[in-house]
Design a protein around this motif. Sequence first.
Motif: not given
Length: 372
Positions: A239-241, A115-122, A29-30, A49-52
């Motif tokens: 959005t980034s960690k 639905s499989d796509f991750p969300d970083l913005t939470a 999915i990534l 997963l670190d940057l969106e």
Amino acid sequence: MKATLERTDLLKSLTHVHRVVERRNTIPILSNVLIRADGGELRLKATDLDLEISETVPALVEAPGATTVPAHMLYEIVRKLPEGSQVVMETSSDQATLEIRAGRSRFALQMLPESDFPDLTAGDFSHSFEVAAADFRKLIDRTQFAISTEETRYYLNGIYFHTVESPNGARFRAVATDGHRLAQAEVAAPGGAVGMPGIIVPRKTVGEIQKLLDEPEANVAIELSETKIRLTTGPVVLTSKLIDGTFPDYGRVIPQGNDKELQVERAEFEKAVDRVSTISSERGRAVKLAMSEGRMVLTVNNPDSGSATEELVVDYDAEPIEIGFNSRYLLDIANQLTSETAIFRLADAGSPTLVQNSGADDTLYVLMPMRV
């Protein structure tokens, strides 16, 4: 899902978004970009997963919906479509493929469910402020070259942003160092930035921000939490960690008592270093600077290929000194200076040297010497 939009708009957005996606991914999915059509616009989103990065583009949405398709494949398809064409994106009736049509071209890409796509913005962001894109870009441009690439010292693998109090009021400062050189730049702190936590923005994120800040007149909205940063500029949201670590007390590295001042014409100095370093070895890269009254002699010795010297007229009247530096580091710093005259403040051959623009300036560079 069915949407129609301009190829130019779609390509510009995909150019921003697809760069985040790593070429090789163990999680399928990534490798994909999330496409959501709704209410007169198409939103594209990609993450590692670190940057969106997500961006919206205007579109004629006939049937709302969302799906994901391979990001690099979609980018290459859109890039090769004829200029000025209208692109139609529609999911197939069996929801297995996304059909892309433009003129006489037809493509069908395999889909993975949204639905499989991750969300970083939470999560909540405790601090928010706006800064001019030109100012933020300047902070990055002036310091990025000094970011460390040594993975073991992960806390140096980014730019440290924070606010400091000064006689001129609060300042928004960026610092980067790799242990051999240090770069510091600052601008007046925007309202809302005072009291922000000091944050370390990772190297990859810094590079992506730099590419997004292409409109100097624009403003950038910045939101911060202890672990994340979110930037919004126009239709793009990044959005980034953040790097979870403590940036060293860099103030201790900045020399305060360097009493030998040298002034040299910056462009001439840069060209002279570049010329003599032609002789230097890939491993050594050392150039010796010998300063005496009114002159500087640059020397490079390479046992395998020969030697080079060049003399420059400088403004210097302190006691003679010889000091060695990595020529590439010297060139990196000279390349960032903006004034016609560069100022070097030296102590001795074994102590760090301070390099600045002439006149009042909000950037400074520290360079550690080498044995030559």
